[in-house]
Design an enzyme around this catalytic site. Structure first.
Site, PDB file in Angstrom:
ATOM      1  N   CYS A 181      16.349 -24.375   1.942  1.00  0.00           N
ATOM      2  CA  CYS A 181      15.586 -25.324   1.118  1.00  0.00           C
ATOM      3  C   CYS A 181      14.701 -24.586   0.116  1.00  0.00           C
ATOM      4  CB  CYS A 181      14.746 -26.219   2.017  1.00  0.00           C
ATOM      5  SG  CYS A 181      13.746 -25.290   3.175  1.00  0.00           S
ATOM      6  N   GLU A 227      10.135 -32.500   5.883  1.00  0.00           N
ATOM      7  CA  GLU A 227      10.421 -31.256   5.150  1.00  0.00           C
ATOM      8  C   GLU A 227      11.810 -31.429   4.564  1.00  0.00           C
ATOM      9  OE1 GLU A 227       8.392 -29.008   4.520  1.00  0.00           O
ATOM     10  OE2 GLU A 227       6.910 -28.919   6.120  1.00  0.00           O
ATOM     11  N   LYS A 279      16.046 -32.742  18.744  1.00  0.00           N
ATOM     12  CA  LYS A 279      17.472 -32.948  18.433  1.00  0.00           C
ATOM     13  C   LYS A 279      17.950 -31.875  17.453  1.00  0.00           C
ATOM     14  CE  LYS A 279      19.969 -35.032  15.399  1.00  0.00           C
ATOM     15  NZ  LYS A 279      21.169 -34.184  15.435  1.00  0.00           N
ATOM     16  N   SER A 298      17.699 -33.546   4.685  1.00  0.00           N
ATOM     17  CA  SER A 298      17.904 -33.983   3.302  1.00  0.00           C
ATOM     18  C   SER A 298      16.898 -35.063   2.905  1.00  0.00           C
ATOM     19  CB  SER A 298      19.316 -34.531   3.152  1.00  0.00           C
ATOM     20  OG  SER A 298      19.477 -35.636   4.010  1.00  0.00           O
ATOM     21  N   GLU A 356      20.535 -30.230  -5.595  1.00  0.00           N
ATOM     22  CA  GLU A 356      20.445 -29.125  -4.640  1.00  0.00           C
ATOM     23  C   GLU A 356      21.863 -28.775  -4.179  1.00  0.00           C
ATOM     24  OE1 GLU A 356      18.836 -30.030  -0.748  1.00  0.00           O
ATOM     25  OE2 GLU A 356      17.785 -28.121  -0.703  1.00  0.00           O
ATOM     26  N   GLY A 387      15.629 -38.304   4.985  1.00  0.00           N
ATOM     27  CA  GLY A 387      14.160 -38.345   5.127  1.00  0.00           C
ATOM     28  C   GLY A 387      13.585 -39.688   4.709  1.00  0.00           C
TER      29      GLY A 387
END
Ligand code: TAP
Length: 452
Positions: free
Chosen positions: A263, A229, A154, A208, A356, A212
């Site tokens: 990231c 990740e 996806k 994110s 972040e 996650g």
């Protein structure tokens, strides 16, 4: 059938309309992937390897087209986009060696012998974010396919075009029907079915930390394997004994590459106090020298942000109260532009230091000594990557061992090499991708006892 308009972030024009896969269609595709498993798994390892190499060759012959699509869909600079397409080719080539190297073991036991087999897991669901649509897809699907799994992938709703093209290239290369399917659609629909459908045996998620966590909870409920990740708030540690010219000249590229939507962006520069003024004097022209503009231009080093809402999010970190040291440039007119921005925060608790930003904003703080450098670097919930600049090898070793992060570079901003493991510590993730063991991570060990 719902359709999403894909927007060019440089011009704000619609570049494509893409049909969204529904939950029912996702289940049908997963069932197709499940049916394709026995034949794919039974293929002689050398034949599976050959098909992966053909897939790599198909990607290679389409690099310019894939890169052009990424420039229009994601606003990546043409140089980066070519590298990203080439990375998919290289990762496929690297893992094409894996099918013939998935060895089991023979273990002597009383009364017979045990043999272990590295069995493919089954259908693997790969969920990709919008910031690096091609490489992150490849890091998941290449080792999963090599290990004999079938894959449903996806792409992010904002950036589906290169993934759709990779699906076509796989078919053209002879990857059998149902073995690799690309399903554009919403995370809450398609991605959620990857988590909930029991035929999917592993979910590979990049995105994110917030999503996650939900994916991990969903996978826990079904005891499903998962690799996460997630985000990063990475430190760039500059010691007084470093090559300051090189550290300052490269720092902008360590954080502003891909407009900071990375990231691994080194978004917190930590400088030893005794060289702060000298470092900032070197950093300013380097930041102002970053070429921001049309990503299709070969000379451009930074393009726009991905969307209007992401531009609003990044902008919220820099307001009239923010202590901006200096900024680079950005074009006027259409497009989601934000200039490279260097902030000297008032406090380590400022939002811009803690969260972040995922945009071209970097903070600069100071430290007194090695101990404080490590303490500041670790003062974050994340632990993905980071850089250490020093000419002292012993210090580099001590600090690298002290910083809690999955991927560190000494005197460099390099983060991801497909031949080495990649992944995060703390809230930056779970599990590792890439490197020599990645295909094995898409298998289960089966242990068989033979009585003699
Ligand atoms: P997310 O919003 O988390 O989205 C990532 C992917 O998950 C998208 O494909 C999204 O689909 C899908 N998704 C959303 N909700 C879902 C759900 N409930 N179930 C299943 N899938 C769902 O992240 P993003 O904003 O695209 O990407 C930015 C984040 O990714 C940053 O935090 C960044 O640090 C992180 N990131 C990490 C890495 C590594 S390697 N550690 C690399 C790149 C990016 P939609 O299409 O609906 O959005």
């Amino acid at each position: 059938m719902s359709v999403t308009e894909v927007i060019n972030p440089t011009t704000e024009a619609v570049v494509a309309r893409v049909e969204q896969t529904s939950a029912e269609e996702t289940d049908i595709a997963i069932a197709r992937a499940h049916r394709a498993l026995p034949a794919w798994k039974a293929l002689a390892p050398g034949d599976r390897a050959r098909l992966l190499r053909r897939f790599a060759e198909a990607v290679d012959s389409d690099v310019d087209n894939l890169a052009d699509l990424e420039v229009r869909n994601s606003g990546h600079t043409i140089g980066n986009a070519r590298w990203e397409a080439g990375n998919v080719r290289d990762v496929l080539q690297y893992y094409s060696a894996a099918p013939e190297r998935l060895f089991g073991r023979q273990i002597p036991v009383p009364g017979g012998v045990n043999i272990t087999f590295a069995e493919p897991l089954g259908v693997v669901g790969v969920i990709v974010p919008w910031n690096f649509p091609m490489p992150i897809a490849g890091w998941g699907f290449a080792p999963a396919l090599a290990a004999g799994n079938t894959v449903v992938l996806k792409p992010a709703e904002l950036t589906p075009l290169t993934a759709i093209r990779l699906g076509e290239l796989a078919r053209e290369a002879g990857i059998p029907s149902g073995v690799f399917q690309v399903l554009p659609g919403r995370g809450s629909v398609v991605g959620q079915r990857f988590v909930d459908n029991p035929l999917v045996r592993k979910v590979v998620f990049t995105g994110s930390t917030e999503v996650g966590r939900q994916i991990m909870a969903g996978c826990a409920a079904r005891v499903k394997r998962v690799t996460l990740e997630l985000g990063g708030k990475n430190a760039n540690l500059v010691f007084a004994d470093a090559d300051l010219e090189k550290a300052a000249a490269t720092a902008p590229y360590g954080v502003f590459d891909n407009a900071g939507q990375d990231c691994c962006a080194r978004s917190r520069i930590l400088v030893q106090r005794s060289v702060f003024d000298k470092f900032m004097a070197l950093l300013e022209p380097a930041v102002q020298g970053v070429v921001v503009g049309d990503p299709g231009n070969e000379k451009t080093e930074m393009g726009p942000l991905i969307s209007a809402s992401h531009l609003a999010s990044v902008s919220s970190y820099v307001d009239s109260d923010t202590s901006v040291a200096f900024r680079g440039s950005a074009p006027d007119g259409p497009g989601f532009w934000f200039p490279p921005t260097v902030v000297t925060p008032r406090s380590a608790a400022d939002r811009v230091v803690v969260e972040e930003v995922f945009g071209p904003v970097v903070t600069v703080q100071t430290f007194a000594d090695e101990a404080e450098a490590i303490q500041l670097a670790n003062d974050t919930e994340y632990g993905l990557s980071g850089s250490i600049w020093t000419e002292n090898l012993g210090r580099a070793m001590r600090v690298a061992r002290g910083v809690e992060a999955g991927n560190l570079s000494v005197n460099s901003h390099s983060s991801v090499r497909y031949t080495t493991p990649f992944g995060g510590a703390k809230q930056s993730g779970l599990g590792r991708e890439l490197g020599p063991d990645a295909a094995l991570a898409f298998t289960d060990t089966k242990n068989v006892f033979f009585a003699s």
